[in-house]
Design a protein around this motif. Structure first.
Motif, PDB file in Angstrom:
ATOM      1  N   THR A  41       0.810  -1.224   0.000  1.00  0.00           N
ATOM      2  CA  THR A  41       0.000   0.000   0.000  1.00  0.00           C
ATOM      3  C   THR A  41       0.840   1.269   0.000  1.00  0.00           C
ATOM      4  N   PRO A  88       3.159   0.432   5.632  1.00  0.00           N
ATOM      5  CA  PRO A  88       1.851   0.620   5.005  1.00  0.00           C
ATOM      6  C   PRO A  88       1.484   2.094   4.839  1.00  0.00           C
ATOM      7  N   LYS A  89       0.983   2.424   3.664  1.00  0.00           N
ATOM      8  CA  LYS A  89       0.495   3.764   3.318  1.00  0.00           C
ATOM      9  C   LYS A  89       1.553   4.857   3.462  1.00  0.00           C
ATOM     10  N   SER A 129       4.757   7.072   1.999  1.00  0.00           N
ATOM     11  CA  SER A 129       5.028   7.567   0.654  1.00  0.00           C
ATOM     12  C   SER A 129       6.441   8.133   0.568  1.00  0.00           C
ATOM     13  N   ARG A 145       2.305   5.351   7.134  1.00  0.00           N
ATOM     14  CA  ARG A 145       1.708   6.668   6.849  1.00  0.00           C
ATOM     15  C   ARG A 145       2.701   7.823   6.889  1.00  0.00           C
ATOM     16  N   ASN A 195       5.565  10.276   5.374  1.00  0.00           N
ATOM     17  CA  ASN A 195       5.860  10.724   4.015  1.00  0.00           C
ATOM     18  C   ASN A 195       7.241  11.354   3.957  1.00  0.00           C
ATOM     19  N   CYS A 238      -1.193  10.965   2.614  1.00  0.00           N
ATOM     20  CA  CYS A 238      -1.732   9.627   2.348  1.00  0.00           C
ATOM     21  C   CYS A 238      -2.738   9.681   1.192  1.00  0.00           C
ATOM     22  N   LYS A 239      -3.624  10.657   1.214  1.00  0.00           N
ATOM     23  CA  LYS A 239      -4.619  10.810   0.147  1.00  0.00           C
ATOM     24  C   LYS A 239      -3.965  11.212  -1.168  1.00  0.00           C
ATOM     25  N   GLN A 299      -2.328   8.339  -2.988  1.00  0.00           N
ATOM     26  CA  GLN A 299      -3.291   7.496  -3.718  1.00  0.00           C
ATOM     27  C   GLN A 299      -3.682   8.131  -5.050  1.00  0.00           C
TER      28      GLN A 299
END
Length: 175
Positions: free
Chosen positions: A13, A30-31, A33, A52, A54, A163-164, A167
């Motif tokens: 993810t 996970p999540k 970036s 999560r 970044n 996170c958004k 995606q």
């Protein structure tokens, strides 16, 4: 890229932007970036990026390898951390919700406690420790003050936004 038998472990993810370089003993949670033109080079010790977190464009992560007097310093990033554009994070550890501002440098053995912040352009010297919820600024970085609730909320917002946004970039790339 594999290095001496060590292969990066990237959660399914996580978002790794095109042009980012992930080398050797690196784990991405996970999540998390890692954005455009970042380099995370785990060739002589490990790098971990928590869930999560970044790592924004152009940032560089490296480590301090073992020497006769030490086992070296990995780079460990906790969960929900924000690493601003063009930051250098070298052989240090960030607890959950830590923040490293744009263009800041965190050097070997330094630590940023939960919710601590290294301000934009600051230089955290080797083995310095930012306490929980503290803001440090300057070159070399020195304690400035403690974060207020609005600033803590802003860091949470940044984590959620990235996170958004990751995606959306992933969808655009794989369109």
């Amino acid at each position: 890229m594999e290095f001496e038998g060590k292969v990066p472990q990237i959660h399914e993810t996580a978002f790794i932007a095109p042009g980012a370089r992930i080398i050797g003993d690196v784990t991405i949670g996970p999540k998390a970036s890692v954005w455009y033109n970042c380099v995370l080079r785990g060739d002589i010790h490990k790098i971990e990026v928590g869930a999560r977190s970044n790592v924004q464009d152009g940032s560089v992560f490296h480590v301090e390898g073992p020497r006769p007097d030490t086992d070296g310093e990995p780079t460990i990033i906790g969960e929900d951390c924000v690493i601003g554009h063009m930051a250098v994070v070298h052989g240090c550890q960030l607890s959950d919700r830590a923040f490293v501002g744009m263009g800041a440098v965190a050097m070997d053995g330094s630590r940023i406690a939960a919710g601590g912040m290294l301000g934009a352009g600051a230089l955290l010297s080797p083995n310095k420790h930012i306490g929980e919820g503290e803001i440090w600024i300057g070159r070399p970085a020195k304690y400035y003050r403690t974060l207020d609730e609005a600033q803590i909320a802003k860091i949470r917002f940044q984590t959620e936004r990235y996170c958004k946004l990751a995606q959306k970039h992933l969808a655009q790339i794989h369109g």
